[in-house]
Design an enzyme around this catalytic site. Structure first.
Site, PDB file in Angstrom:
ATOM      1  N   LEU A   5      46.660  29.481  50.990  1.00  0.00           N
ATOM      2  CA  LEU A   5      46.876  28.309  50.140  1.00  0.00           C
ATOM      3  C   LEU A   5      47.055  28.811  48.723  1.00  0.00           C
ATOM      4  O   LEU A   5      46.406  29.776  48.314  1.00  0.00           O
ATOM      5  CB  LEU A   5      45.668  27.359  50.188  1.00  0.00           C
ATOM      6  N   ASP A   6      47.920  28.150  47.959  1.00  0.00           N
ATOM      7  CA  ASP A   6      48.054  28.506  46.553  1.00  0.00           C
ATOM      8  C   ASP A   6      46.700  28.376  45.863  1.00  0.00           C
ATOM      9  O   ASP A   6      45.858  27.554  46.257  1.00  0.00           O
ATOM     10  CB  ASP A   6      49.059  27.584  45.850  1.00  0.00           C
ATOM     11  N   ARG A   7      46.511  29.147  44.836  1.00  0.00           N
ATOM     12  CA  ARG A   7      45.227  29.143  44.119  1.00  0.00           C
ATOM     13  C   ARG A   7      44.804  27.738  43.693  1.00  0.00           C
ATOM     14  O   ARG A   7      43.637  27.363  43.811  1.00  0.00           O
ATOM     15  CB  ARG A   7      45.326  30.065  42.896  1.00  0.00           C
TER      16      ARG A   7
ATOM     17  N   THR B 108      45.785  24.853  44.931  1.00  0.00           N
ATOM     18  CA  THR B 108      45.755  23.885  46.022  1.00  0.00           C
ATOM     19  C   THR B 108      44.383  23.942  46.684  1.00  0.00           C
ATOM     20  O   THR B 108      43.852  25.018  46.933  1.00  0.00           O
ATOM     21  CB  THR B 108      46.837  24.211  47.068  1.00  0.00           C
TER      22      THR B 108
ATOM     23  N   ARG C 179      55.615  21.658  46.994  1.00  0.00           N
ATOM     24  CA  ARG C 179      55.782  21.444  45.554  1.00  0.00           C
ATOM     25  C   ARG C 179      57.260  21.378  45.163  1.00  0.00           C
ATOM     26  O   ARG C 179      57.678  20.504  44.390  1.00  0.00           O
ATOM     27  CB  ARG C 179      55.070  22.547  44.771  1.00  0.00           C
TER      28      ARG C 179
END
Length: 317
Positions: free
Chosen positions: A145-147, A149, A248
């Protein structure tokens, strides 16, 4: 497998156990050479100082059962244990675990915490759990997961579970759904965004993704969950493909960027949401459905944090 002495000096010879077959050599060494900086591990791999069965290998080499891995003498500037992470962070991540068995951990990752160290960060979720679960020698991220998110993140405790879930991910057997707060009125009829995505790196080294005919196929399914007048919409996003920053960029492509997105968002919309107390990226992996090796199915949901809940409450007031 011969357990390595904590790295001081001298050559180490490690025998690969059958359950570790298929693991990349870099991940294998990162998990076993506790306290050795990632940069040093990649340096000795790049220079060919790590040998497998007496031969040179690349960092992406996948180990086979019975391989003999030769690790050269390593010197640490200070102690041979990794610096302990802040107790507060460890407690926060421990409290975020929503499911755990002998082979799998699933946590509700907080926004702002990276999944792994690198890019200037010395630690992430995986490094933290290697301290929290010192007896689990084979902890690996199943996905990322993106930081910024938040939401459900899987960590395999066994190689067999990692292989099973990677296979399920490749065959679309894993159902992951996100919630996102987006700008404007998302039309109910807009049920999917299919637009190819291409990654590029800026001069600063920052990774950007854009819609491009030359990119890889990408598809996201969307569903309206709640409206806040014409100002904002809470949507569910289900990525059918798994491209970097997919939700996104697809939301932006649809004309409805996500609140708090510093890379692909709208500054004015983000500022208005921040004025309501929403100081975060409003993207949350809230539901996960995965097949288990025994034929069963695991379905989990993760609540949003207080910042998210309070912001939506104020939006709806």
């Amino acid at each position: 497998m011969t357990e390595p002495a904590l790295p001081t000096s001298g050559v180490q010879l490690l025998e690969v156990e059958p359950e570790l077959a298929g693991q990349r050599i870099d991940n294998y060494l990162l998990a076993r050479l506790k306290g050795v900086p990632r940069t040093l591990i990649y340096r000795i791999l790049r220079k060919g100082e790590v040998r497998v069965n007496k031969g040179r290998i690349k960092p992406e080499y996948k180990l086979q059962a019975g391989d003999i891995v030769r690790v050269p003498p390593l010197r640490l500037a200070e102690r041979d244990e990794p610096a302990p992470l802040a107790q507060g962070l460890l407690e926060r991540l421990e409290a975020a675990v929503v499911y755990e068995d002998k082979a799998l951990i699933v946590l509700n990752k907080p926004a702002g915490v990276a999944v792994h160290g690198g890019s200037g960060l010395s630690y992430g979720v995986i490094e933290a759990f290697r301290q929290l679960r010192p007896d689990a020698k084979d902890l690996e991220l199943v996905h990322r997961l993106d930081r910024d998110t938040s939401g459900l993140l899987m960590i395999a405790k066994k190689r067999s579970m990692l292989r099973h879930l990677h296979e399920a991910l490749r065959k679309d057997g894993v159902d992951k759904r996100y919630m996102a707060l987006v700008r404007g009125h998302w039309a109910t009829s807009k049920k999917q965004v299919g637009a190819p995505l291409q990654k590029s790196n800026l001069r600063s080294g920052e990774r950007m993704v854009e819609v491009s005919a030359e990119g890889k196929e990408a598809l996201t399914l969307f569903r309206v969950l709640r409206r806040f007048g014409e100002f904002a919409t809470l949507v569910e996003a289900k990525p059918v493909t798994g491209r970097t920053h997919q939700i996104r960029v697809h939301a932006k492509h649809a004309g409805h960027c996500i609140a708090g997105d510093s890379k692909y968002g709208d500054d004015e919309f983000t500022r208005e949401i921040r004025d309501l107390g929403g100081k975060r990226l409003f993207l949350h992996a809230y539901m996960l459905k995965v097949p288990l090796p025994d034929g069963g199915e695991l379905q989990l949901e993760a609540p949003v944090d207080e910042v998210w809940a309070r912001t939506l409450e104020r939006l709806g007031a």
